[in-house]
Every structure is written in structure tokens, then in C-alpha cells.
Design a protein around this motif. Sequence first.
Motif, mmCIF file in Angstrom:
data_model
loop_
_atom_site.group_PDB
_atom_site.id
_atom_site.type_symbol
_atom_site.label_atom_id
_atom_site.label_comp_id
_atom_site.label_asym_id
_atom_site.label_seq_id
_atom_site.Cartn_x
_atom_site.Cartn_y
_atom_site.Cartn_z
ATOM 1 N N LYS A 221 3.626 3.870 -4.264
ATOM 2 C CA LYS A 221 4.925 4.301 -4.795
ATOM 3 C C LYS A 221 5.633 5.221 -3.798
ATOM 4 O O LYS A 221 6.854 5.218 -3.705
ATOM 5 C CB LYS A 221 4.739 5.032 -6.126
ATOM 6 C CG LYS A 221 4.142 4.178 -7.229
ATOM 7 C CD LYS A 221 3.898 5.016 -8.480
ATOM 8 C CE LYS A 221 3.200 4.216 -9.570
ATOM 9 N NZ LYS A 221 2.917 5.049 -10.762
ATOM 10 N N ASP A 222 4.855 6.002 -3.059
ATOM 11 C CA ASP A 222 5.417 6.945 -2.081
ATOM 12 C C ASP A 222 5.528 6.332 -0.687
ATOM 13 O O ASP A 222 6.391 6.722 0.099
ATOM 14 C CB ASP A 222 4.538 8.203 -1.999
ATOM 15 C CG ASP A 222 4.481 8.973 -3.311
ATOM 16 O OD1 ASP A 222 5.438 8.862 -4.097
ATOM 17 O OD2 ASP A 222 3.478 9.669 -3.551
ATOM 18 N N VAL A 223 4.624 5.413 -0.397
ATOM 19 C CA VAL A 223 4.597 4.769 0.924
ATOM 20 C C VAL A 223 4.709 3.257 0.718
ATOM 21 O O VAL A 223 3.693 2.562 0.623
ATOM 22 C CB VAL A 223 3.298 5.117 1.681
ATOM 23 C CG1 VAL A 223 3.332 4.523 3.086
ATOM 24 C CG2 VAL A 223 3.090 6.628 1.751
ATOM 25 N N PRO A 224 5.933 2.744 0.602
ATOM 26 C CA PRO A 224 6.119 1.304 0.323
ATOM 27 C C PRO A 224 5.470 0.427 1.387
ATOM 28 O O PRO A 224 5.579 0.688 2.590
ATOM 29 C CB PRO A 224 7.640 1.145 0.328
ATOM 30 C CG PRO A 224 8.169 2.510 0.027
ATOM 31 C CD PRO A 224 7.211 3.456 0.686
ATOM 32 N N ALA A 225 4.773 -0.591 0.936
ATOM 33 C CA ALA A 225 4.112 -1.553 1.823
ATOM 34 C C ALA A 225 3.829 -2.803 1.001
ATOM 35 O O ALA A 225 3.878 -2.765 -0.229
ATOM 36 C CB ALA A 225 2.824 -0.963 2.387
ATOM 37 N N PRO A 226 3.544 -3.929 1.665
ATOM 38 C CA PRO A 226 3.275 -5.172 0.931
ATOM 39 C C PRO A 226 2.102 -5.063 -0.041
ATOM 40 O O PRO A 226 2.036 -5.805 -1.018
ATOM 41 C CB PRO A 226 2.971 -6.181 2.041
ATOM 42 C CG PRO A 226 3.686 -5.643 3.245
ATOM 43 C CD PRO A 226 3.588 -4.155 3.124
ATOM 44 N N SER A 227 1.172 -4.179 0.235
ATOM 45 C CA SER A 227 0.015 -4.024 -0.645
ATOM 46 C C SER A 227 -0.446 -2.565 -0.625
ATOM 47 O O SER A 227 -0.132 -1.818 0.316
ATOM 48 C CB SER A 227 -1.131 -4.923 -0.173
ATOM 49 O OG SER A 227 -1.647 -4.460 1.061
ATOM 50 N N PRO A 228 -1.181 -2.142 -1.644
ATOM 51 C CA PRO A 228 -1.712 -0.777 -1.643
ATOM 52 C C PRO A 228 -2.581 -0.490 -0.424
ATOM 53 O O PRO A 228 -2.559 0.618 0.120
ATOM 54 C CB PRO A 228 -2.528 -0.721 -2.939
ATOM 55 C CG PRO A 228 -1.906 -1.738 -3.827
ATOM 56 C CD PRO A 228 -1.480 -2.842 -2.917
ATOM 57 N N GLU A 229 -3.348 -1.507 -0.008
ATOM 58 C CA GLU A 229 -4.217 -1.332 1.159
ATOM 59 C C GLU A 229 -3.407 -1.030 2.420
ATOM 60 O O GLU A 229 -3.807 -0.206 3.257
ATOM 61 C CB GLU A 229 -5.069 -2.586 1.379
ATOM 62 C CG GLU A 229 -6.100 -2.864 0.296
ATOM 63 C CD GLU A 229 -5.509 -3.419 -0.987
ATOM 64 O OE1 GLU A 229 -6.192 -3.382 -2.023
ATOM 65 O OE2 GLU A 229 -4.348 -3.897 -0.952
ATOM 66 N N GLU A 230 -2.267 -1.695 2.543
ATOM 67 C CA GLU A 230 -1.390 -1.437 3.693
ATOM 68 C C GLU A 230 -0.812 -0.032 3.634
ATOM 69 O O GLU A 230 -0.633 0.624 4.663
ATOM 70 C CB GLU A 230 -0.264 -2.475 3.738
ATOM 71 C CG GLU A 230 -0.713 -3.869 4.111
ATOM 72 C CD GLU A 230 -1.306 -3.930 5.512
ATOM 73 O OE1 GLU A 230 -0.787 -3.250 6.415
ATOM 74 O OE2 GLU A 230 -2.318 -4.646 5.696
ATOM 75 N N SER A 231 -0.497 0.437 2.439
ATOM 76 C CA SER A 231 0.007 1.803 2.287
ATOM 77 C C SER A 231 -1.023 2.811 2.778
ATOM 78 O O SER A 231 -0.685 3.805 3.430
ATOM 79 C CB SER A 231 0.349 2.083 0.818
ATOM 80 O OG SER A 231 1.426 1.288 0.387
#
Length: 321
Positions: A21-31
Motif C-alpha cells: 500500500k505504501d510501496v506500489p509494485a506488481p506484487s507484495p514480494e516486489e514491494s
Amino acid sequence: MEAYIHAAKQVKEDIAAELQKDVPAPSPEESVKLCPHGPLVMENVEIVFRNSAKNRLFADRRRGVKTKPFEDYEMLPAYITTSDDDTYQDALDSVSCCKKISYFLFISRYEKFQITQRNKYSDLLRRLEGKCPDRAIQTYHAKKELINYMRSEEEVKPTYDQVLNMVGHYIQAIQELLEAQAEVYECEQTLVGIFNEYLGVLINAEPSSPHAKKLQTDAAFVKALKQAFDALDNRGLELPKLEARITRDYVKNLNTILSSHLTNLQGEAGMIKSVCGFLGILIQYSDLKYKPPQEKSGGADSGVKTMMEDFSSAFKSWLGG
């Protein structure tokens, strides 16, 4: 060991889901990978759980006892997940249902629910209505503590002990939130049990008895009873359709449904306590140094207003209501 692996996986998934939510990325793992200390913190999170399992195993061997595994480990994700607000909403519905049932039992003048019982459960429900949001906020802050550390731009890498304390803080917060939820379900179990017992009185009452007459002539009694039915319906019970008039057959059908609901409540509260016991053991053998501050009395603290936008709409309404 399976329980510890399942728990570690769920904690990591929840942290990553919140981080996204704070670090947008294609997946949580990427965040996680985008954060300066993301991968290292996640690695240490898993080590905390593995070390706890190892320490417990060694301690049990020294005492000459066999380590008892947590048999329902596959259920752990359902109870320690903090990335949604379903459990908060369910606890809210439970408290609301308890209030309606408590009110009805009191105005029914049932001999097993007089003013002493009414005051006891009113005080308990008022306390639980504040405790659950307080505990949820505590859990949210603990998870944010880990996330903020992952995002930190500090060049000094986090040590294992630092991560251990933050993870311990988070696990303790989850445990305390679950304990509050178990208390809610136990309260509902007691009140629904008394309510179901009273329905049995209505079913078996002679037509000329005071209780039977109330069902036919007392508007306030019938209104409160219908409100209790609505609250139970909101709990997800599949109640029979209520016609214009409450009949003894309807009450008899409901009596059977509530017996099943009581069994479910007992199982749910028991499972939550079992999970809390597992989390307590996990903390005990993790060499945790962190000690959380004592809980404040009353409702949610003044910091709630500034963080409410971070919660889902359902949880907002709970905290605001």
C-alpha cells in the motif's frame, strides 16, 4: 515445526501486503525488494520463528518431555491474518448481537437474568467494545513499525535482535487482539445460551402463563425479541422467515438453530485460545526482550483520528461508532 513455518509465512505475507500500500509494485514480494532493508527484515522474521521452534525443542529435551506439536497449524492463517478486517467486523457483530439479547432477556423478566446480570453484561460489553479496537490499533502500529524499518534509508543494516523485538511486538499484539475476540465470543456463547434456554421456556409455557401472554400481548417484549432475531440474522445464522406474528413453531425452529450456533461459538473460542497458546509459546522461546506498554483504560486513544484513513471503511465505521 510445521506450525512455526505456517505462522512465519502468514506474518510475512501480511507485512508484505501492508507494505504494498505504501510501496506500489506488481506484487507484495516486489514491494519488499524495493525497500532498502526489506529482504533482510523478512529473512530475519523467518529466523525468529525457526529459532523459537528450535529453542523450545531443546528446552523440552533437557526436561525430558516430548514437544507437543500444534496440530491445527493449517488453521493458523485464518486466525493470525491482519491484512483484512473480517475478524474485526465479526467481533463487532457479536458485541451488537450480545447487546440486543441482553436487553431482551432483561425486559423479559426471566428469573435467570435480573438486574445483576444485566449490569454485569452491560459493563462487560462496554469494555469489550473499547478493547477490541484498542487491540486492533496496537496490532496495526506494531506492523507499521516493521514496515517503516524496512523502508528506512539508514545505511546501518538492522540487527537480528532489533527485528526480533519488532516481530515479538507484532506477535504479542496479535495474541492480545485474539484474546479480546475470544472474550467476545465467550460472552456471546453465554448470552445466547441463556436466550436459547428462555426460548425453551416460551415453547413449553402454558397459554395462560405470564411468558406466553407476553408473546401475544406485550408490544415492547415482541419488539425486543424481533430485534434479537435481527441481530442473530446479522451474525450469519440462517433463520426461518419471520411472518407477521411470532408463533411457537417459529420459536421452536429457532431454538434448534441456536443450539448449533452455540456449538460453533464454543469451537471458535476454543480454537482462538489454542492459537493464543501457540503464540505465547512462540514468544516465550524466542528470547524476546520487548515488553509492551500497559493498556490504557477506556476506548481508543486520541491517535485514532489521525490513522483512521489507513483502515478499511468497515473498520472505520467500527472505530467511529
